[in-house]
Design a protein around this motif. Structure first.
Motif, PDB file in Angstrom:
ATOM      1  N   ILE A 131       0.876  -1.157   0.000  1.00  0.00           N
ATOM      2  CA  ILE A 131       0.000   0.000   0.000  1.00  0.00           C
ATOM      3  C   ILE A 131       0.923   1.220   0.000  1.00  0.00           C
ATOM      4  CG2 ILE A 131      -0.254   0.011   2.514  1.00  0.00           C
ATOM      5  CD1 ILE A 131      -3.150   1.018   1.997  1.00  0.00           C
ATOM      6  N   TYR A 132       0.636   2.177  -0.873  1.00  0.00           N
ATOM      7  CA  TYR A 132       1.566   3.279  -1.052  1.00  0.00           C
ATOM      8  C   TYR A 132       0.833   4.602  -1.225  1.00  0.00           C
ATOM      9  CZ  TYR A 132       0.402   3.188  -5.992  1.00  0.00           C
ATOM     10  OH  TYR A 132      -0.273   3.232  -7.170  1.00  0.00           O
ATOM     11  N   SER A 133       1.594   5.655  -1.056  1.00  0.00           N
ATOM     12  CA  SER A 133       1.133   7.002  -1.311  1.00  0.00           C
ATOM     13  C   SER A 133       2.264   7.725  -2.034  1.00  0.00           C
ATOM     14  CB  SER A 133       0.816   7.698   0.011  1.00  0.00           C
ATOM     15  OG  SER A 133       0.458   9.031  -0.215  1.00  0.00           O
ATOM     16  N   GLU A 134       1.913   8.551  -2.991  1.00  0.00           N
ATOM     17  CA  GLU A 134       2.950   9.262  -3.722  1.00  0.00           C
ATOM     18  C   GLU A 134       2.511  10.677  -4.054  1.00  0.00           C
ATOM     19  OE1 GLU A 134       3.971   7.198  -7.301  1.00  0.00           O
ATOM     20  OE2 GLU A 134       1.941   7.217  -8.049  1.00  0.00           O
ATOM     21  N   VAL A 135       3.504  11.496  -4.276  1.00  0.00           N
ATOM     22  CA  VAL A 135       3.282  12.874  -4.668  1.00  0.00           C
ATOM     23  C   VAL A 135       4.221  13.156  -5.827  1.00  0.00           C
ATOM     24  CG1 VAL A 135       4.942  13.822  -3.015  1.00  0.00           C
ATOM     25  CG2 VAL A 135       3.061  15.241  -3.817  1.00  0.00           C
ATOM     26  N   GLY A 136       3.781  14.001  -6.736  1.00  0.00           N
ATOM     27  CA  GLY A 136       4.608  14.300  -7.890  1.00  0.00           C
ATOM     28  C   GLY A 136       4.332  15.676  -8.442  1.00  0.00           C
ATOM     29  N   ASN A 137       5.182  16.075  -9.352  1.00  0.00           N
ATOM     30  CA  ASN A 137       5.044  17.368  -9.994  1.00  0.00           C
ATOM     31  C   ASN A 137       5.194  17.182 -11.491  1.00  0.00           C
ATOM     32  OD1 ASN A 137       4.852  20.106 -10.461  1.00  0.00           O
ATOM     33  ND2 ASN A 137       7.047  20.393 -10.270  1.00  0.00           N
ATOM     34  N   HIS A 138       4.155  17.535 -12.214  1.00  0.00           N
ATOM     35  CA  HIS A 138       4.140  17.450 -13.667  1.00  0.00           C
ATOM     36  C   HIS A 138       4.218  18.873 -14.196  1.00  0.00           C
ATOM     37  CE1 HIS A 138       3.073  15.862 -17.605  1.00  0.00           C
ATOM     38  NE2 HIS A 138       2.227  16.858 -17.719  1.00  0.00           N
ATOM     39  N   LYS A 182       3.134  24.136  -9.960  1.00  0.00           N
ATOM     40  CA  LYS A 182       1.713  24.290 -10.278  1.00  0.00           C
ATOM     41  C   LYS A 182       1.089  23.029 -10.857  1.00  0.00           C
ATOM     42  CE  LYS A 182       1.512  29.113 -10.260  1.00  0.00           C
ATOM     43  NZ  LYS A 182       0.523  30.059 -10.073  1.00  0.00           N
ATOM     44  N   GLY A 183       1.863  22.048 -11.286  1.00  0.00           N
ATOM     45  CA  GLY A 183       1.316  20.839 -11.885  1.00  0.00           C
ATOM     46  C   GLY A 183       1.392  19.637 -10.958  1.00  0.00           C
ATOM     47  N   TYR A 184       1.170  19.844  -9.671  1.00  0.00           N
ATOM     48  CA  TYR A 184       1.329  18.770  -8.700  1.00  0.00           C
ATOM     49  C   TYR A 184       0.200  17.742  -8.787  1.00  0.00           C
ATOM     50  CZ  TYR A 184      -2.391  20.882  -5.993  1.00  0.00           C
ATOM     51  OH  TYR A 184      -3.600  21.368  -5.602  1.00  0.00           O
ATOM     52  N   TYR A 185       0.454  16.582  -8.258  1.00  0.00           N
ATOM     53  CA  TYR A 185      -0.568  15.555  -8.076  1.00  0.00           C
ATOM     54  C   TYR A 185      -0.208  14.729  -6.852  1.00  0.00           C
ATOM     55  CZ  TYR A 185       2.682  12.153 -10.029  1.00  0.00           C
ATOM     56  OH  TYR A 185       3.775  11.366 -10.257  1.00  0.00           O
ATOM     57  N   TRP A 186      -1.169  14.057  -6.311  1.00  0.00           N
ATOM     58  CA  TRP A 186      -0.953  13.080  -5.251  1.00  0.00           C
ATOM     59  C   TRP A 186      -1.843  11.890  -5.557  1.00  0.00           C
ATOM     60  CZ3 TRP A 186      -5.204  11.452  -2.695  1.00  0.00           C
ATOM     61  CH2 TRP A 186      -6.307  12.295  -2.696  1.00  0.00           C
ATOM     62  N   ASP A 187      -1.421  10.728  -5.152  1.00  0.00           N
ATOM     63  CA  ASP A 187      -2.263   9.544  -5.304  1.00  0.00           C
ATOM     64  C   ASP A 187      -1.825   8.472  -4.330  1.00  0.00           C
ATOM     65  OD1 ASP A 187      -0.110   8.170  -6.475  1.00  0.00           O
ATOM     66  OD2 ASP A 187      -0.779   8.604  -8.485  1.00  0.00           O
ATOM     67  N   GLY A 188      -2.601   7.438  -4.280  1.00  0.00           N
ATOM     68  CA  GLY A 188      -2.324   6.294  -3.424  1.00  0.00           C
ATOM     69  C   GLY A 188      -2.923   5.060  -4.058  1.00  0.00           C
ATOM     70  N   PHE A 229       1.095  -4.834 -10.084  1.00  0.00           N
ATOM     71  CA  PHE A 229      -0.178  -4.508 -10.716  1.00  0.00           C
ATOM     72  C   PHE A 229      -1.191  -4.137  -9.641  1.00  0.00           C
ATOM     73  CE2 PHE A 229      -4.346  -5.484 -12.463  1.00  0.00           C
ATOM     74  CZ  PHE A 229      -4.291  -4.760 -13.640  1.00  0.00           C
ATOM     75  N   GLY A 230      -1.948  -3.052  -9.877  1.00  0.00           N
ATOM     76  CA  GLY A 230      -2.987  -2.696  -8.924  1.00  0.00           C
ATOM     77  C   GLY A 230      -3.666  -1.380  -9.242  1.00  0.00           C
ATOM     78  N   PRO A 231      -4.750  -1.071  -8.514  1.00  0.00           N
ATOM     79  CA  PRO A 231      -5.495   0.173  -8.725  1.00  0.00           C
ATOM     80  C   PRO A 231      -4.868   1.339  -7.956  1.00  0.00           C
ATOM     81  CG  PRO A 231      -6.577  -1.124  -7.068  1.00  0.00           C
ATOM     82  CD  PRO A 231      -5.412  -1.946  -7.558  1.00  0.00           C
ATOM     83  N   GLN A 232      -5.189   2.539  -8.400  1.00  0.00           N
ATOM     84  CA  GLN A 232      -4.767   3.739  -7.688  1.00  0.00           C
ATOM     85  C   GLN A 232      -5.832   4.808  -7.817  1.00  0.00           C
ATOM     86  OE1 GLN A 232      -1.101   5.102  -9.336  1.00  0.00           O
ATOM     87  NE2 GLN A 232      -2.042   5.963 -11.144  1.00  0.00           N
ATOM     88  N   PHE A 233      -5.782   5.786  -6.916  1.00  0.00           N
ATOM     89  CA  PHE A 233      -6.719   6.904  -6.944  1.00  0.00           C
ATOM     90  C   PHE A 233      -5.972   8.132  -6.448  1.00  0.00           C
ATOM     91  CE2 PHE A 233      -6.812   5.129  -2.777  1.00  0.00           C
ATOM     92  CZ  PHE A 233      -6.854   6.220  -1.935  1.00  0.00           C
ATOM     93  N   GLY A 234      -6.438   9.308  -6.820  1.00  0.00           N
ATOM     94  CA  GLY A 234      -5.783  10.516  -6.357  1.00  0.00           C
ATOM     95  C   GLY A 234      -6.392  11.758  -6.963  1.00  0.00           C
ATOM     96  N   ALA A 235      -5.600  12.835  -6.942  1.00  0.00           N
ATOM     97  CA  ALA A 235      -6.069  14.108  -7.474  1.00  0.00           C
ATOM     98  C   ALA A 235      -4.899  14.839  -8.123  1.00  0.00           C
ATOM     99  CB  ALA A 235      -6.658  14.973  -6.374  1.00  0.00           C
ATOM    100  N   PHE A 245      -9.007  11.458  -9.931  1.00  0.00           N
ATOM    101  CA  PHE A 245      -8.834  10.448 -10.969  1.00  0.00           C
ATOM    102  C   PHE A 245      -8.757   9.055 -10.360  1.00  0.00           C
ATOM    103  CE2 PHE A 245      -4.470  11.673  -9.945  1.00  0.00           C
ATOM    104  CZ  PHE A 245      -3.837  10.449  -9.790  1.00  0.00           C
ATOM    105  N   LEU A 246      -9.050   8.085 -11.180  1.00  0.00           N
ATOM    106  CA  LEU A 246      -8.849   6.667 -10.889  1.00  0.00           C
ATOM    107  C   LEU A 246      -7.852   6.150 -11.906  1.00  0.00           C
ATOM    108  CD1 LEU A 246     -12.546   5.568 -10.440  1.00  0.00           C
ATOM    109  CD2 LEU A 246     -10.880   5.962  -8.640  1.00  0.00           C
ATOM    110  N   GLY A 247      -7.115   5.125 -11.547  1.00  0.00           N
ATOM    111  CA  GLY A 247      -6.125   4.626 -12.481  1.00  0.00           C
ATOM    112  C   GLY A 247      -5.689   3.216 -12.185  1.00  0.00           C
TER     113      GLY A 247
END
Length: 157
Positions: A54-61, A72-78, A98-104, A110-112
């Protein structure tokens, strides 16, 4: 009373005895297109070298490499990832993730789905070096595909 105490001690020893430990995972890397990513997770080992994480991540696009618009292009998901062992080496292991993820991302949810590969190398002290190849497909927003490499460590506890 002695029998009950002996049964409790044997049950506790059986539950706590394991060849594998739970691990805290810390990873960072670069995903295409123009994305920096940092991830923290908890890995629980299963039988035969398989695991769940189980994970959580943050990123910048980012879109323009200027100092004022960088964050300004940040996202977070888990998410939750199942890791199937593909190959075992002397001090390492190759797994399929392999697995599902969700975030904003920028206030849009979003779902992914995440899929990829992970190579882990175990050191003598129990720590692991990991190289993760990630492929993310996200739905319900514009940042649909992300793929790249992450480097990290796994710390047993």
């Amino acid at each position: 009373m002695k029998k009950i105490l002996m049964i409790i001690c044997c049950a506790f020893a059986a539950l706590s005895a394991s060849a594998q430990d739970n691990k805290l995972t810390l990873n960072a890397g670069f995903l295409f297109p123009n994305t920096l990513n940092a991830m923290i997770g908890y890995e629980h080992p299963l039988s035969y070298g398989n695991a769940m994480e189980i994970y959580s991540e943050v990123g910048n696009h980012w879109q323009e490499p200027t100092c004022c618009r960088f964050w300004k292009g940040y996202y977070w998901d888990g998410g939750l990832v199942y890791k199937q062992r593909l190959a075992r080496y002397k001090n390492g292991m190759l797994r399929f993730r392999f697995g599902p993820q969700f975030g904003a991302t920028q206030k849009k949810f979003f779902l992914g789905v995440e899929a990829g590969f992970e190579y882990s190398y175990v050191f003598q002290n129990g720590w692991e070096f990991s190289l993760i190849q990630k492929n993310n497909v996200n739905f319900l927003h514009g940042d649909t595909f992300r793929n790249g490499l992450l480097l990290g460590v796994k710390i047993p506890f």
